[in-house]
Design a protein around this motif. Sequence first.
Motif, PDB file in Angstrom:
ATOM      1  N   ASP A 138       0.852  -1.180   0.000  1.00 21.44           N
ATOM      2  CA  ASP A 138       0.000   0.000   0.000  1.00 21.44           C
ATOM      3  C   ASP A 138       0.895   1.239   0.000  1.00 21.44           C
ATOM      4  O   ASP A 138       1.225   1.802   1.045  1.00 21.44           O
ATOM      5  N   TRP A 139       1.272   1.681  -1.189  1.00 25.93           N
ATOM      6  CA  TRP A 139       2.217   2.790  -1.300  1.00 25.93           C
ATOM      7  C   TRP A 139       1.634   4.092  -0.746  1.00 25.93           C
ATOM      8  O   TRP A 139       2.335   4.847  -0.051  1.00 25.93           O
ATOM      9  N   GLY A 140       0.353   4.350  -1.050  1.00 23.75           N
ATOM     10  CA  GLY A 140      -0.275   5.567  -0.547  1.00 23.75           C
ATOM     11  C   GLY A 140      -0.422   5.554   0.957  1.00 23.75           C
ATOM     12  O   GLY A 140      -0.299   6.598   1.615  1.00 23.75           O
ATOM     13  N   GLY A 141      -0.666   4.371   1.522  1.00 24.14           N
ATOM     14  CA  GLY A 141      -0.785   4.247   2.975  1.00 24.14           C
ATOM     15  C   GLY A 141       0.517   4.596   3.677  1.00 24.14           C
ATOM     16  O   GLY A 141       0.516   5.179   4.772  1.00 24.14           O
ATOM     17  N   TYR A 142       1.617   4.253   3.053  1.00 26.70           N
ATOM     18  CA  TYR A 142       2.938   4.593   3.610  1.00 26.70           C
ATOM     19  C   TYR A 142       3.098   6.109   3.711  1.00 26.70           C
ATOM     20  O   TYR A 142       3.632   6.634   4.685  1.00 26.70           O
ATOM     21  N   VAL A 143       2.577   6.804   2.714  1.00 29.41           N
ATOM     22  CA  VAL A 143       2.731   8.257   2.667  1.00 29.41           C
ATOM     23  C   VAL A 143       1.970   8.941   3.794  1.00 29.41           C
ATOM     24  O   VAL A 143       2.490   9.856   4.449  1.00 29.41           O
TER      25      VAL A 143
END
Length: 302
Positions: A33-38
């Motif tokens: 979850d790339w957006g969740g990391y942000v």
Amino acid sequence: MAATQTHSYAHLLPPSWKGKIAEWLKEDCPSFDWGGYVVGEDTKRATLWCKSEGVLAGVPFFDEVFKQLECTVEWKYKEGDYLSSSDGKKVKVAVAEVRGPSRKILLGERVALNTLARCSGIATASRKFSDKARQAGFKGIVAGTRKTTPGFRDVEKYGMIVGGVDMHRYDLSSMVMLKDNHIWSTGSVSNAVKAARSVCGFSLRIDVEVQSHAEAVEAIEAGADVVMLDNLVGDDLIACAKKLRADHGSTHKFLLESSGGIDVDNVAEGGHVDNSIDIISTSSIHQSTKHVDFSLKIDPSS
């Protein structure tokens, strides 16, 4: 003192429905979850906005998405409420608030919105269709069909119920429906009904699709519970229904169903509405139905 019973449409849902939501979440984020990391884990508040008119439907599905993601939802409207502009301008209604870790709100956002939008769209179309039929004087049953999206039937049938129409049969096991292919395969209406009754017993209705008055008579005399006058319209439909009632209503128990090409634009004017008909069934309320527009926006100050 008798206990007060509270009914909720959510109580209709089968045990399997929560597992489907877990699968939808898995489908939408099968890997990282790339957006969740942000965005991280900070607790945030997000507002669910309705941006087009429609009936609110699909609340249990929306709730369960965020429950599985450890978020909470607080609703400002009830399921079945009609959401619209109060001043005749562009619709923008704050429907609910979601609270939880920002990455989890965003993880559930699209699954929750897609489900709510689709379910609400079907509920809206169902209510409009039913209202149009009632305004034209129809007192019978308005029903959806089984032409639903594979894997999404719970949501779509649920939307029909919230919208105020009968969902017809849920699946192949819910009622015996004998269509033209069944009849052609067995050689006659009578053969098909006899074969079906030999195995389904007394507890299931048999609904037979017929193409003519003669086939309708054969179905009634063979013991069909419902006779679907498929693609008959106007004077032909009404004349056929009235004659079947007059000739066989005192000796046989049956329901008459009108189906085929019926939508909100022609239900009142297309010769489908007559109270010699018991059921009007349509797929127009759930196929190619416009969704209700929702969005979910995180409050940056929360």
